[in-house]
Scaffold this active site. Structure first.
Site, PDB file in Angstrom:
ATOM      1  N   VAL A  81       0.813  -1.230   0.000  1.00 54.36           N
ATOM      2  CA  VAL A  81       0.000   0.000   0.000  1.00 54.36           C
ATOM      3  C   VAL A  81       0.845   1.280   0.000  1.00 54.36           C
ATOM      4  O   VAL A  81       0.314   2.372  -0.183  1.00 54.36           O
ATOM      5  CB  VAL A  81      -0.987   0.046   1.194  1.00 54.36           C
ATOM      6  CG1 VAL A  81      -1.984  -1.104   1.124  1.00 54.36           C
ATOM      7  CG2 VAL A  81      -0.256   0.080   2.535  1.00 54.36           C
TER       8      VAL A  81
ATOM      9  N   ASN B 282      -6.310  -0.663   6.896  1.00 54.23           N
ATOM     10  CA  ASN B 282      -5.897  -1.376   8.111  1.00 54.23           C
ATOM     11  C   ASN B 282      -4.423  -1.797   8.086  1.00 54.23           C
ATOM     12  O   ASN B 282      -3.828  -2.005   9.144  1.00 54.23           O
ATOM     13  CB  ASN B 282      -6.804  -2.611   8.259  1.00 54.23           C
ATOM     14  CG  ASN B 282      -6.265  -3.622   9.236  1.00 54.23           C
ATOM     15  OD1 ASN B 282      -6.364  -3.435  10.452  1.00 54.23           O
ATOM     16  ND2 ASN B 282      -5.655  -4.689   8.738  1.00 54.23           N
TER      17      ASN B 282
ATOM     18  N   SER C  83      -4.661   3.944  16.295  1.00 49.31           N
ATOM     19  CA  SER C  83      -4.253   3.212  17.509  1.00 49.31           C
ATOM     20  C   SER C  83      -4.423   4.139  18.709  1.00 49.31           C
ATOM     21  O   SER C  83      -4.371   5.371  18.558  1.00 49.31           O
ATOM     22  CB  SER C  83      -2.775   2.813  17.407  1.00 49.31           C
ATOM     23  OG  SER C  83      -2.291   2.353  18.648  1.00 49.31           O
TER      24      SER C  83
ATOM     25  N   TYR D 276       5.735   5.212  15.406  1.00 51.19           N
ATOM     26  CA  TYR D 276       4.423   4.544  15.348  1.00 51.19           C
ATOM     27  C   TYR D 276       3.306   5.483  15.832  1.00 51.19           C
ATOM     28  O   TYR D 276       2.288   5.675  15.149  1.00 51.19           O
ATOM     29  CB  TYR D 276       4.459   3.272  16.193  1.00 51.19           C
ATOM     30  CG  TYR D 276       3.187   2.460  16.124  1.00 51.19           C
ATOM     31  CD1 TYR D 276       2.874   1.714  14.990  1.00 51.19           C
ATOM     32  CD2 TYR D 276       2.289   2.441  17.181  1.00 51.19           C
ATOM     33  CE1 TYR D 276       1.704   0.977  14.918  1.00 51.19           C
ATOM     34  CE2 TYR D 276       1.110   1.696  17.119  1.00 51.19           C
ATOM     35  CZ  TYR D 276       0.823   0.972  15.986  1.00 51.19           C
ATOM     36  OH  TYR D 276      -0.344   0.240  15.915  1.00 51.19           O
TER      37      TYR D 276
ATOM     38  N   SER E 199       2.755   8.390  13.448  1.00 51.66           N
ATOM     39  CA  SER E 199       2.066   7.964  12.212  1.00 51.66           C
ATOM     40  C   SER E 199       0.568   7.811  12.478  1.00 51.66           C
ATOM     41  O   SER E 199      -0.267   8.187  11.650  1.00 51.66           O
ATOM     42  CB  SER E 199       2.656   6.655  11.676  1.00 51.66           C
ATOM     43  OG  SER E 199       2.249   5.530  12.447  1.00 51.66           O
ATOM     44  N   LYS E 200       0.222   7.283  13.646  1.00 51.50           N
ATOM     45  CA  LYS E 200      -1.192   7.039  13.947  1.00 51.50           C
ATOM     46  C   LYS E 200      -1.927   8.340  14.286  1.00 51.50           C
ATOM     47  O   LYS E 200      -3.122   8.474  13.977  1.00 51.50           O
ATOM     48  CB  LYS E 200      -1.308   6.033  15.088  1.00 51.50           C
ATOM     49  CG  LYS E 200      -0.815   4.630  14.712  1.00 51.50           C
ATOM     50  CD  LYS E 200      -1.547   4.052  13.515  1.00 51.50           C
ATOM     51  CE  LYS E 200      -1.245   2.571  13.297  1.00 51.50           C
ATOM     52  NZ  LYS E 200      -1.994   2.015  12.164  1.00 51.50           N
TER      53      LYS E 200
HETATM   54  P1  NAD Z   1      -0.797  -7.881  11.748  1.00 50.32           P
HETATM   55  O1  NAD Z   1       0.679  -7.730  11.643  1.00 50.32           O
HETATM   56  O2  NAD Z   1      -1.366  -9.136  12.286  1.00 50.32           O
HETATM   57  O3  NAD Z   1      -1.465  -7.610  10.309  1.00 50.32           O
HETATM   58  C1  NAD Z   1      -1.063  -6.534   9.515  1.00 50.32           C
HETATM   59  C2  NAD Z   1      -1.125  -6.957   8.052  1.00 50.32           C
HETATM   60  O4  NAD Z   1      -0.762  -5.813   7.257  1.00 50.32           O
HETATM   61  C3  NAD Z   1      -0.130  -8.085   7.714  1.00 50.32           C
HETATM   62  O5  NAD Z   1      -0.791  -9.124   7.022  1.00 50.32           O
HETATM   63  C4  NAD Z   1       0.906  -7.370   6.839  1.00 50.32           C
HETATM   64  O6  NAD Z   1       1.489  -8.209   5.855  1.00 50.32           O
HETATM   65  C5  NAD Z   1       0.086  -6.255   6.210  1.00 50.32           C
HETATM   66  N1  NAD Z   1       0.900  -5.130   5.757  1.00 50.32           N
HETATM   67  C6  NAD Z   1       1.856  -4.460   6.456  1.00 50.32           C
HETATM   68  N2  NAD Z   1       2.402  -3.512   5.708  1.00 50.32           N
HETATM   69  C7  NAD Z   1       1.788  -3.558   4.506  1.00 50.32           C
HETATM   70  C8  NAD Z   1       1.916  -2.820   3.296  1.00 50.32           C
HETATM   71  N3  NAD Z   1       2.815  -1.827   3.166  1.00 50.32           N
HETATM   72  N4  NAD Z   1       1.105  -3.128   2.260  1.00 50.32           N
HETATM   73  C9  NAD Z   1       0.203  -4.122   2.363  1.00 50.32           C
HETATM   74  N5  NAD Z   1       0.045  -4.869   3.470  1.00 50.32           N
HETATM   75  C10 NAD Z   1       0.828  -4.588   4.524  1.00 50.32           C
HETATM   76  O7  NAD Z   1      -1.272  -6.605  12.587  1.00 50.32           O
HETATM   77  P2  NAD Z   1      -2.667  -6.181  13.283  1.00 50.32           P
HETATM   78  O8  NAD Z   1      -2.389  -6.120  14.722  1.00 50.32           O
HETATM   79  O9  NAD Z   1      -3.808  -6.981  12.778  1.00 50.32           O
HETATM   80  O10 NAD Z   1      -2.740  -4.674  12.786  1.00 50.32           O
HETATM   81  C11 NAD Z   1      -3.763  -4.161  11.958  1.00 50.32           C
HETATM   82  C12 NAD Z   1      -3.859  -2.658  12.196  1.00 50.32           C
HETATM   83  O11 NAD Z   1      -4.263  -2.421  13.544  1.00 50.32           O
HETATM   84  C13 NAD Z   1      -2.525  -1.927  12.012  1.00 50.32           C
HETATM   85  O12 NAD Z   1      -2.745  -0.703  11.358  1.00 50.32           O
HETATM   86  C14 NAD Z   1      -2.076  -1.682  13.442  1.00 50.32           C
HETATM   87  O13 NAD Z   1      -1.209  -0.565  13.565  1.00 50.32           O
HETATM   88  C15 NAD Z   1      -3.404  -1.474  14.134  1.00 50.32           C
HETATM   89  N6  NAD Z   1      -3.361  -1.672  15.596  1.00 50.32           N
HETATM   90  C16 NAD Z   1      -3.063  -2.893  16.115  1.00 50.32           C
HETATM   91  C17 NAD Z   1      -3.000  -3.029  17.494  1.00 50.32           C
HETATM   92  C18 NAD Z   1      -2.666  -4.341  18.145  1.00 50.32           C
HETATM   93  O14 NAD Z   1      -2.434  -4.356  19.354  1.00 50.32           O
HETATM   94  N7  NAD Z   1      -2.624  -5.451  17.427  1.00 50.32           N
HETATM   95  C19 NAD Z   1      -3.269  -1.933  18.336  1.00 50.32           C
HETATM   96  C20 NAD Z   1      -3.568  -0.720  17.770  1.00 50.32           C
HETATM   97  C21 NAD Z   1      -3.614  -0.592  16.389  1.00 50.32           C
END
Ligand code: NAD
Length: 250
Positions: free
Chosen positions: A57, A83, A134, A147, A150-151
Site C-alpha cells: 500500500v 488497516n 491506535s 508509530y 504515524s497514527k
Molecule cells: P498484523 O501484523 O497481524 O497484520 C497486519 C497486516 O498488514 C499483515 O498481514 C501485513 O502483511 C500487512 N501489511 C503491512 N504492511 C503492509 C503494506 N505496506 N502493504 C500491504 N500490506 C501490509 O497486525 P494487526 O495487529 O492486525 O494490525 C492491523 C492494524 O491495527 C494496524 O494498522 C495496526 O497498527 C493497528 N493496531 C493494532 C494493534 C494491536 O495491538 N494489534 C493496536 C492498535 C492498532
C-alpha cells in the site's frame, strides 16, 4: 453487482482478516489486499466471495493498479478499510530516518494513497472509509515516536477526509484499537508492556480481533449513515482513564 464490496488492506491476518470474515458474514464481498503474498493466498484460499490482491500500500503505482483490479472484479467499492500497518518501537535517539520512513510509508502514506485511489469508486456508492489508527495515536508513550506519530497523522487524515469528501456522501471515520494479541503487537510488546496495559485498562485485558472488527463493520455499514469524522477508541477504556487503576488493583 447488487452485492456490497469492501476493500480491506492488511487482510492476510490479524484485525484485517477478522474484519474480512465479518463482512463475509454480513453478505458482502471482500477485496483482500496484503503485501505478504503467501499468507494472503493461504487466508483467501478457503474463503468464498473474496478476491486477493498482493499489493504494497506504500507503492503509489501498485495502489493505482489495485483500485482498478478491485473494480474489475466487483464493479463497486462500498467501504475502504485502511488497516495495513507496521509497528516499530524504539527510543527517539535510535529511531533513524530509515526506521521513521518504514513506519510512515505504510501507516500514513498507505492510508493516504489507498483513499485517493478509491475516491471515484466511493463517490459512486456514497461509500465509507474506515482508517485504523491506535491508542498510540491518541496518547503519547515511550518508544513510539514513529508509530504513535504515524497514527496521530491517520487520525487527522480521517477528519480531513470527512471534511472534504462529505459533500460526495462519503463518510470517513477512525478506529483506534487498544492492544490485541496479533503478530504485529506480539513483536513489540514485552512482558513489561503487557503488564502495564493490563494495569492501565479498566477492562483489565487485551481485546480480540473480532471486537475491533465489529466496530469497523458498523462504521462501514448504513447503520452509521450519519456518523463521519469520528475517532472511536476500541480499547477496554484505556483512553478514558488517568491515574489510579494500578493502585486499585494493588
Ligand atoms: P498484523 O501484523 O497481524 O497484520 C497486519 C497486516 O498488514 C499483515 O498481514 C501485513 O502483511 C500487512 N501489511 C503491512 N504492511 C503492509 C503494506 N505496506 N502493504 C500491504 N500490506 C501490509 O497486525 P494487526 O495487529 O492486525 O494490525 C492491523 C492494524 O491495527 C494496524 O494498522 C495496526 O497498527 C493497528 N493496531 C493494532 C494493534 C494491536 O495491538 N494489534 C493496536 C492498535 C492498532
Amino acid at each position: 453487482m447488487d452485492q456490497k464490496t469492501a476493500l480491506v488492506t492488511g487482510a492476510a491476518r490479524g484485525i484485517g482478516l477478522a474484519t474480512t470474515d465479518l463482512f463475509l458474514e454480513m453478505g458482502w464481498r471482500v477485496v483482500m489486499v496484503d503485501r505478504d503474498r503467501e499468507e494472503l493466498a493461504e487466508a483467501a484460499g478457503p474463503r468464498q466471495s473474496v478476491h486477493p490482491l498482493s499489493v504494497d500500500v506504500s507503492d503509489p503505482d501498485a495502489v493505482a493498479t489495485m483500485a482498478q483490479a478491485a473494480l474489475d472484479w466487483s464493479g463497486r467499492i462500498d467501504a475502504l478499510v485502511n488497516n495495513a500497518g507496521v509497528a516499530d518501537f524504539g527510543p527517539i535517539e535510535e529511531t533513524d530516518f530509515k526506521r521513521w520512513r518504514r513506519v510512515m510509508e505504510t501507516n500514513l502514506d498507505g492510508a493516504f494513497l489507498c483513499t485517493q485511489a478509491c475516491i471515484a469508486a466511493l463517490r459512486d456508492t456514497r461509500g465509507a472509509i474506515v482508517n485504523i489508527a491506535s491508542i498510540s495515536g491518541l496518547r503519547a508513550s515511550t518508544l513510539r515516536v514513529a508509530y504513535g506519530t504515524s497514527k496521530a497523522g491517520v487520525i487527522h487524515l480521517t477528519k480531513q477526509q470527512a471534511a472534504e469528501l462529505g459533500e460526495y456522501g462519503i463518510r470517513a471515520n477512525c478506529v483506534c484499537p487498544g492492544p490485541v494479541r496479533t503478530k504485529l503487537a506480539m513483536a513489540v510488546h514485552s512482558q513489561a508492556i503487557i503488564d502495564a496495559y493490563h494495569d492501565a485498562i479498566p477492562l483489565n485485558r487485551y481485546g480480540s480481533e473480532r471486537e475491533i472488527a465489529e466496530v469497523i463493520a458498523f462504521l462501514s455499514s448504513d447503520k452509521a449513515s450519519y456518523v463521519t469524522g469520528q475517532v472511536i477508541a476500541v480499547d477496554g477504556g484505556f483512553e478514558s482513564t488517568g491515574v489510579g487503576l494500578p493502585a486499585l488493583r494493588g
